[in-house]
Every structure is written in structure tokens, then in C-alpha cells.
Scaffold this motif. Sequence first.
Motif, short mmCIF file in Angstrom:
data_model
loop_
_atom_site.label_atom_id
_atom_site.label_comp_id
_atom_site.label_asym_id
_atom_site.label_seq_id
_atom_site.Cartn_x
_atom_site.Cartn_y
_atom_site.Cartn_z
N ARG A 53 0.84 -1.19 0.00
CA ARG A 53 0.00 0.00 0.00
C ARG A 53 0.87 1.24 0.00
O ARG A 53 1.97 1.26 0.56
CB ARG A 53 -0.90 0.02 1.23
CG ARG A 53 -1.94 -1.07 1.27
CD ARG A 53 -2.84 -0.87 2.47
NE ARG A 53 -3.61 0.37 2.35
CZ ARG A 53 -4.17 1.01 3.39
NH1 ARG A 53 -4.03 0.53 4.61
NH2 ARG A 53 -4.85 2.12 3.20
N LEU A 66 0.52 5.32 1.04
CA LEU A 66 -0.34 6.22 1.77
C LEU A 66 0.24 7.63 1.81
O LEU A 66 1.44 7.81 2.07
CB LEU A 66 -0.54 5.73 3.21
CG LEU A 66 -1.26 4.39 3.38
CD1 LEU A 66 -1.29 4.00 4.84
CD2 LEU A 66 -2.69 4.47 2.82
N TRP A 67 -0.63 8.62 1.57
CA TRP A 67 -0.26 10.02 1.71
C TRP A 67 -0.50 10.47 3.16
O TRP A 67 -1.51 10.11 3.76
CB TRP A 67 -1.11 10.89 0.79
CG TRP A 67 -0.75 10.87 -0.65
CD1 TRP A 67 -1.40 10.21 -1.66
CD2 TRP A 67 0.33 11.57 -1.28
NE1 TRP A 67 -0.80 10.45 -2.87
CE2 TRP A 67 0.27 11.29 -2.67
CE3 TRP A 67 1.34 12.42 -0.80
CZ2 TRP A 67 1.18 11.82 -3.58
CZ3 TRP A 67 2.26 12.94 -1.70
CH2 TRP A 67 2.17 12.65 -3.08
N ASP A 71 -5.42 12.13 -8.24
CA ASP A 71 -5.05 10.71 -8.35
C ASP A 71 -3.55 10.52 -8.38
O ASP A 71 -2.79 11.38 -8.82
CB ASP A 71 -5.70 10.08 -9.59
CG ASP A 71 -5.47 10.89 -10.87
OD1 ASP A 71 -4.97 12.03 -10.78
OD2 ASP A 71 -5.79 10.38 -11.95
N THR A 72 -3.11 9.36 -7.87
CA THR A 72 -1.69 9.00 -7.83
C THR A 72 -1.48 7.78 -8.71
O THR A 72 -2.16 6.75 -8.54
CB THR A 72 -1.26 8.67 -6.39
OG1 THR A 72 -1.52 9.79 -5.55
CG2 THR A 72 0.23 8.33 -6.33
N ARG A 102 -2.61 4.11 -7.96
CA ARG A 102 -2.31 3.63 -6.61
C ARG A 102 -3.16 4.28 -5.54
O ARG A 102 -3.39 3.70 -4.50
CB ARG A 102 -0.82 3.87 -6.29
CG ARG A 102 0.16 3.16 -7.21
CD ARG A 102 -0.01 1.64 -7.16
NE ARG A 102 0.15 1.09 -5.84
CZ ARG A 102 1.30 0.72 -5.29
NH1 ARG A 102 2.42 0.85 -5.99
NH2 ARG A 102 1.34 0.20 -4.08
N GLN A 103 -3.59 5.53 -5.75
CA GLN A 103 -4.36 6.24 -4.74
C GLN A 103 -5.28 7.25 -5.41
O GLN A 103 -4.96 7.79 -6.46
CB GLN A 103 -3.45 7.01 -3.78
CG GLN A 103 -2.84 6.19 -2.68
CD GLN A 103 -3.80 5.90 -1.55
OE1 GLN A 103 -4.87 6.49 -1.47
NE2 GLN A 103 -3.44 4.99 -0.67
N SER A 133 -6.87 9.34 -2.95
CA SER A 133 -7.08 10.12 -1.75
C SER A 133 -5.73 10.64 -1.28
O SER A 133 -4.69 10.16 -1.71
CB SER A 133 -7.73 9.28 -0.64
OG SER A 133 -6.90 8.18 -0.31
#
Length: 296
Positions: A3, A5-6, A240-241, A252-253, A255
Amino acid sequence: MSRMLWTQKQDIGPSPRNSACMTFDKAREKVVLFGGADFNNMGGLNDTWEWDGSFWTQKSDIGPAQRIESALAFDSARKKVILFGGSRFNDTWEWDGESWTEVANGVVPARGGHAMAYDELRKKIVLFGGQLISDDASIFYNDTWEWDGLEWSQVADNGPGIRKTDMAYDPIRETIILFSGVTTRLEIVENDTWEWDGVNWKKISDIGPHKRGFHKMVTTDKGIIMFGGIPEIGANYFRDTWEWDGKFWTQRQDSGPGARASHSMAFDTKRNSVVLFGGVSNAPPSGDTWELMERG
């Protein structure tokens, strides 16, 4: 797949801004940020800041003149941060951690919004495209230049086509990867992915993220990370990432940082994290700092 994460780190440091440039200084293990435009200085700033993973520290306000849309890259072979252009400038500067030194002027045509990345295999900084806005005209470029530590040399005048864009070095393919961008009349280029192998540009994909401009890309130890941008002028911004693994784009993300464009990003190799600062959406520029790290 692990995962990603930001995490928001700070909103204290450089003034909220967009169109600043940023890179990671591997020799001094600090993220370096220069210039950009804030609410009171739309024509550009000339302050230099460093991020150590916990705090921002202003290092200088002497050196390159005020400007927006310049580009930074770290020259690993020579252990210097290199800045080129921005706004209407065509000067080249070195940052040694304490002060700026101008090292070239007048070779590459003036421009802003160009893409710049360090080619780890060939030990050269690669520059592509951008736009010159003068009192008389607006000129978009599709030329490719390389910096060897002493001088700029033009190495191509064709390939992806005229545009303002971003690119990063792919450690898997050992090539420079470029994605989409903005062209004349602020139209967004299709979602094409190109690579530069040191000799030629080659289109390698038109599948992946939605087309966009004013996005940012950085090299990581596993590939390339891209965040944000805008699909067309007047549309909603992206948050978006995406990750490029040498063959495919994978989201990948969706958020973390709010939707934005014209933000700044760098990859901190010491802490193995992507650092993001500022940018703009449908509001005044942001002044928040975020980090993206793998978890588990």
C-alpha cells in the motif's frame, strides 16, 4: 502489491504557491524548493527553501531572479542542484546548499513550463519543451537538450511534439519517461507516454492515466510516481496517484492531497518518500506539505 499512503506533514514553511520547482539534493539529503507564484507575487518569487523531513528552512533569497515555471534537477555525478529558465529566462544556475552561482546563459532559448530530469545512466540532465511568453509572441517548443555539467547541447528537435509537460527517469528501463502535457491555446495533449533513450524519442504507450497538464512526476527506487494535474482548462482538477513500473501505469491512490495542479514534487531517497508541496485548484494556492510512503 504494498500500500502507498499520503500523510500531511506541515502547513508552515514557504508561502502558499504554485509553479515552484523542487528536487532532492542527494549530497545534502534535503529537498530543495525555489520560486513560484504566491497570492501577492503572481509574477514570481526568488526564495530558496529546504525540507529535511520535519521542517522547512529558508536558505536564501539571493540568486536567480523572481520567476515561475522554472525547473530543477540534481546532477548526481557533480553533486549539484541545477536550475534552468522559468518565465522569460534562459539562465542556468547551480545550488551548493548555501548559495546560487550562475553557470550559463543564452544557449537554450528562454522558456518556462519545460520538463527536466537527470539521466542516471548517461550522467546528463535532459530538458524538453516548454513555452516562451513574450510581449510579442507565445512560442511552444519540442526540442531536447542535455547538460553535461559544463554546457548545454541540443540533441533532438522532434519527438513528443510541442508542449509544456513533465518527465522523470525510469530506473527500470534506464530511459527518461514523459507523459501528456499542454500545448497551444492551452489544449491538453492526449495521454501519450514517451521515452528518451539518449538518442531518440519513442512513443511507448497511449493507455493509462487520463490526459492532463500541469501534473508532476518523480523518479522513485521502483519506477515513477505521478500526481494531479488538470484534464482541460476549466475542468475539475485531479487528485489521483499513478505509478509507472517500466511497462504499465497503475493507479495507486485517489485520496490524500486535495485536487490540484502546478504543485511541486521530489523523491527523498533518504526517507524513501515522495514529497509534495503547494499547487493550485479552484482556490488560492496551497501551502501544505505531504509525503507518500509505502506501508507494509
